[in-house]
Design a protein around this motif. Structure first.
Motif, short mmCIF file in Angstrom:
data_model
loop_
_atom_site.label_atom_id
_atom_site.label_comp_id
_atom_site.label_asym_id
_atom_site.label_seq_id
_atom_site.Cartn_x
_atom_site.Cartn_y
_atom_site.Cartn_z
N PRO A 108 0.63 -4.33 -17.28
CA PRO A 108 0.56 -5.76 -17.60
C PRO A 108 1.50 -6.61 -16.77
CG PRO A 108 1.73 -4.54 -19.32
CD PRO A 108 1.12 -3.53 -18.40
N ASP A 109 2.52 -6.01 -16.13
CA ASP A 109 3.43 -6.80 -15.31
C ASP A 109 2.80 -7.26 -14.01
OD1 ASP A 109 6.21 -4.69 -16.19
OD2 ASP A 109 5.43 -6.48 -17.17
N GLN A 119 11.60 -12.32 -17.88
CA GLN A 119 11.72 -10.87 -17.76
C GLN A 119 12.05 -10.48 -16.32
OE1 GLN A 119 8.15 -8.79 -18.76
NE2 GLN A 119 9.16 -6.84 -19.05
N GLY A 120 13.06 -9.64 -16.15
CA GLY A 120 13.50 -9.20 -14.83
C GLY A 120 14.60 -10.05 -14.23
N ALA A 166 0.84 -1.19 0.00
CA ALA A 166 0.00 0.00 0.00
C ALA A 166 0.88 1.25 0.00
CB ALA A 166 -0.92 0.01 1.22
N GLY A 167 0.28 2.36 -0.40
CA GLY A 167 1.00 3.62 -0.38
C GLY A 167 1.69 3.89 -1.71
N HIS A 168 2.59 4.88 -1.68
CA HIS A 168 3.27 5.31 -2.90
C HIS A 168 4.30 4.28 -3.30
CE1 HIS A 168 6.86 6.45 -0.53
NE2 HIS A 168 5.98 6.84 0.37
N SER A 169 4.80 4.42 -4.52
CA SER A 169 5.72 3.42 -5.07
C SER A 169 7.08 3.43 -4.38
CB SER A 169 5.92 3.68 -6.58
OG SER A 169 6.46 4.98 -6.79
N GLY A 170 7.43 4.49 -3.69
CA GLY A 170 8.72 4.54 -3.03
C GLY A 170 8.75 3.83 -1.69
N ARG A 194 9.65 0.66 -13.86
CA ARG A 194 10.27 1.92 -14.26
C ARG A 194 9.27 3.07 -14.23
NH1 ARG A 194 14.06 0.16 -19.46
NH2 ARG A 194 15.44 -1.28 -18.30
N ARG A 195 8.02 2.74 -14.39
CA ARG A 195 6.98 3.77 -14.40
C ARG A 195 6.45 4.04 -12.99
NH1 ARG A 195 2.68 1.86 -18.70
NH2 ARG A 195 1.67 3.75 -17.92
#
Length: 370
Positions: free
Chosen positions: A305-306, A229-230, A149-153, A174-175
């Motif tokens: 999509p990931d 991928q990754g 939960a929360g922001h991506s950081g 990356r987004r």
């Protein structure tokens, strides 16, 4: 996960292939096989015995290790023990969504609610005990795998889990979106490096061409399975480990055959080892299945999509099964012109024949736009 799955039951069956009850296995086979000759032939396979280190053993339980039909029999037996039971008995009694993913005797169960996951954890050992199987008490665990939960950081506080040689974990793309990525499990990576080191040591006196050919097969096979991928950085790590082991043991063929890195680089120009590459794009192939589930649930939202679940889903949703990519062709009414409808049908047809890195092109005749 886009389906709200936040709890993973990571289970392990103790000595599955060696502990299968043959009497119960025959009972399971009689549900589908009525021909007595086929049943007797399977019994002959089971009684064939195992030849190990010059001694012939006849185990009374389990399926013959290395037998031709052993994986098929083990899969049929576990289908009755787990797959059919989960779809017919467990899922209708759960309050939230759930899925089951199984490959041979390795499986994970995903649940939306913690209460449902704990119920499965409690009943799973009893179910396997009815068929003479044992769930490993220490290797079976309930793992919190919710979307952070929360922001991506923000740092995710969920645990990771290993399945089929991959470690599944939450991270940011990356987004800046939360996505599930997979990397080679630490145990598998360590075992691969040690195996390459031991092989180079044992075969350092073999002809150089034979060593090169075998190393190419080993690396190519590793990249074909773990090229997801990754996971590119760990593929490069395996390649560097192979180069290091090969140079080290080529330098010790004799006291006068030391090979420095400059000389070894010239050798690699002649004997070029396979380069790592991404073979499987799981997120792209599973996007259609997720979109279909969201349309049925009425919660279709713009997500990356990931942000998908896993390789293959044996039992998904509320009793209906989804496997592989299930993209539907774009309806003709959504296209603004005949040309747009033509390219939409062409794209949909190509995507239907793409399945986890294996591309099958089929020649089809298309009606030209007027």
């Amino acid at each position: 996960m886009t389906e709200g799955i936040g709890w993973i039951v990571d289970a392990d069956v103790s000595g599955y292939f060696d502990s299968i009850d043959r009497t119960r296995l025959r009972e399971v086979l009689r549900h589908r096989v009525n021909d007595g000759r086929i049943v007797r032939l399977i019994g002959t396979w089971l009684r064939a015995g195992v030849w190990a280190e010059g001694v012939l053993n006849h185990p009374e339980t389990g399926v013959v290790q290395g037998g031709t039909i052993s994986p098929v029999l083990a899969n049929i037996f576990l289908h009755q023990v787990l797959d059919a039971w989960f779809e017919q008995e467990v899922q209708p009694r759960l309050k939230g969504r759930s899925f089951l993913i199984r490959f041979a005797d390795d499986f994970v169960i995903g649940c939306e609610l913690e209460a449902d996951a704990r119920k499965i954890m409690a009943v799973l050992p009893k179910r396997f005990a009815r068929y003479g199987l044992t769930i490993h008490p220490t290797k079976t665990a309930l793992i919190a795998f919710r979307k952070p939960a929360g922001h991506s950081g923000a740092a995710p506080r969920n645990s990771t889990f290993d399945f089929l040689g991959f470690t599944h974990y939450w991270t940011t793309s990356r987004r800046g979106f939360w996505v599930i990525k997979r990397r080679t499990a630490r145990k598998r990576l360590r075992r691969t490096k040690q195996s390459l080191w031991r092989w180079c040591r044992a075969n350092r006196h073999a002809p150089l061409k034979d060593q090169y050919h075998m190393l190419c097969l080993k690396l190519r096979g590793h990249f074909q399975y773990y090229g997801i991928q990754g996971n590119f950085r760990l593929l490069e790590e395996v390649l560097r480990s192979a180069e290091k082991a090969w140079r080290y043991w080529l330098s010790r063929r004799s006291s006068k055959s030391a090979i420095g890195w400059e000389k070894f680089q010239q050798l690699l120009e002649t004997y070029v080892l396979p380069t790592p590459r991404i073979v499987h794009n799981i997120s792209w192939a599973m996007q259609g299945s997720t979109v279909m589930h969201q349309r049925r649930a009425g919660t279709l939202a713009p997500e990356e999509p990931d942000e998908l679940i896993a390789h293959v889903r044996v039992c998904g949703g509320a009793g209906w099964v989804t496997t592989g990519s299930t993209r539907k062709p774009t309806p003709r009414s959504l296209c603004s012109s005949r040309r747009c409808g033509f390219w939409a049908r062409l794209t949909a047809s190509v995507r239907r024949h793409v399945d986890l890195g294996r591309t099958t092109w089929r020649k089809e005749r298309w009606r030209t736009c007027e």
